[in-house]
Write a protein that holds these residues in place. Sequence first.
Motif, PDB file in Angstrom:
ATOM      1  N   ALA A  95       3.347  17.825 -39.786  1.00  0.00           N
ATOM      2  CA  ALA A  95       2.070  17.237 -40.199  1.00  0.00           C
ATOM      3  C   ALA A  95       0.943  18.256 -40.102  1.00  0.00           C
ATOM      4  N   LEU A  96       0.990  19.082 -39.067  1.00  0.00           N
ATOM      5  CA  LEU A  96      -0.055  20.086 -38.857  1.00  0.00           C
ATOM      6  C   LEU A  96      -0.123  21.051 -40.039  1.00  0.00           C
ATOM      7  N   VAL A  97       1.041  21.447 -40.544  1.00  0.00           N
ATOM      8  CA  VAL A  97       1.097  22.374 -41.670  1.00  0.00           C
ATOM      9  C   VAL A  97       0.802  21.651 -42.984  1.00  0.00           C
ATOM     10  N   ALA A  98       1.379  20.455 -43.139  1.00  0.00           N
ATOM     11  CA  ALA A  98       1.232  19.721 -44.398  1.00  0.00           C
ATOM     12  C   ALA A  98      -0.215  19.330 -44.678  1.00  0.00           C
ATOM     13  N   THR A  99      -0.991  19.064 -43.632  1.00  0.00           N
ATOM     14  CA  THR A  99      -2.392  18.669 -43.814  1.00  0.00           C
ATOM     15  C   THR A  99      -3.335  19.869 -43.785  1.00  0.00           C
ATOM     16  N   ARG A 100      -2.757  21.069 -43.717  1.00  0.00           N
ATOM     17  CA  ARG A 100      -3.511  22.323 -43.723  1.00  0.00           C
ATOM     18  C   ARG A 100      -4.475  22.431 -42.530  1.00  0.00           C
TER      19      ARG A 100
END
Length: 334
Positions: free
Chosen positions: A30-35
């Motif tokens: 989630a941390l990466v996917a939401t930038r």
Amino acid sequence: MEVAVLLAIATALAFDLTNGFHDSANSIAALVATRAARPEHALILAAAGNFVGPLIVGTAVADTVGGVVTLPASATVTAVGAALTAAIAWNLVTWWFGLPSSSSHALVGGLVGASLIAAGPSGVHWGGFADGRPSGVVGILVGLAISPLLGAVACALLATIAWRLMRRARRRALGPVRRAEWVTAATLALSHGGNDAQKSMGVITLLLIAGGHLTEFTVPLWVKLAAATSLTVGTAFGGWRIVRTVGRGVFRMTPLDGLVSQAGAAGVILGASLVGAPVSTTHVVAAGVVGTGAQRRARHVHWKVVTEMGVAWVVTLPMTALLGAMLFPVWGAI
């Protein structure tokens, strides 16, 4: 130490390595996917959490995993080696196809299959619950089945509250939310390390007892450090195939979605670790993402992806049990 014990311990650490790049990806998806973070920064965060988690959460999960096998010493080493090899093979296959299956299911399935070949039903501690804590295979399976449901419900409730509180918030709130994502991602990584590393800690301690190097089930410090290090190194390799599936394949998450899905999943996993329940980070995180997305708009959830994930979860136990049974004679020849 005899060769078979040393080889089985090395295999346990290799299992932790595959667990690192397979399951740890979930804690930063989630941390990466939401930038909210760049991939390399997210990996550092996950690695740190996975190293610290096994050292501070305790050994309740290790005790539960170590009690699954009830075999003579020589058969224990063979069964554990076969189970770990089966779990590693399954982790690699599902990682290649980007399917977030469960390393916990894979290990338990391998242990059951190998132990059944070794001694039949009497070679497995089936258990249930003792003093409110999970015990044996039944207790573990109940925890593995309930934890995703708890993750989905917890995340759906948190998402409902969060979106109501933030419904009038402007875009300037995105910055604080993304910063808060770092906190929940770190907590999730720590909870993953605290639960998943204990599984290999449990089997290594079991191997040490079977080899006559320990007289009671107490996890040595070097075992904790070795498991934490292997999990951390595995995390450093990343797991971007699974990150894409969990972080973007289920539904398009906003920073607020990422925040609540990480917080809900971390709470469930930490709670399970404290009561000694080996749960699947993969299952809890993925179920939390589904719960978060379904709470907002169910039609935005890519249910085909969810179904594929579900199929992978269902077949993991029987497939790794079969692999563990097939590999038992191979380890017996060592």
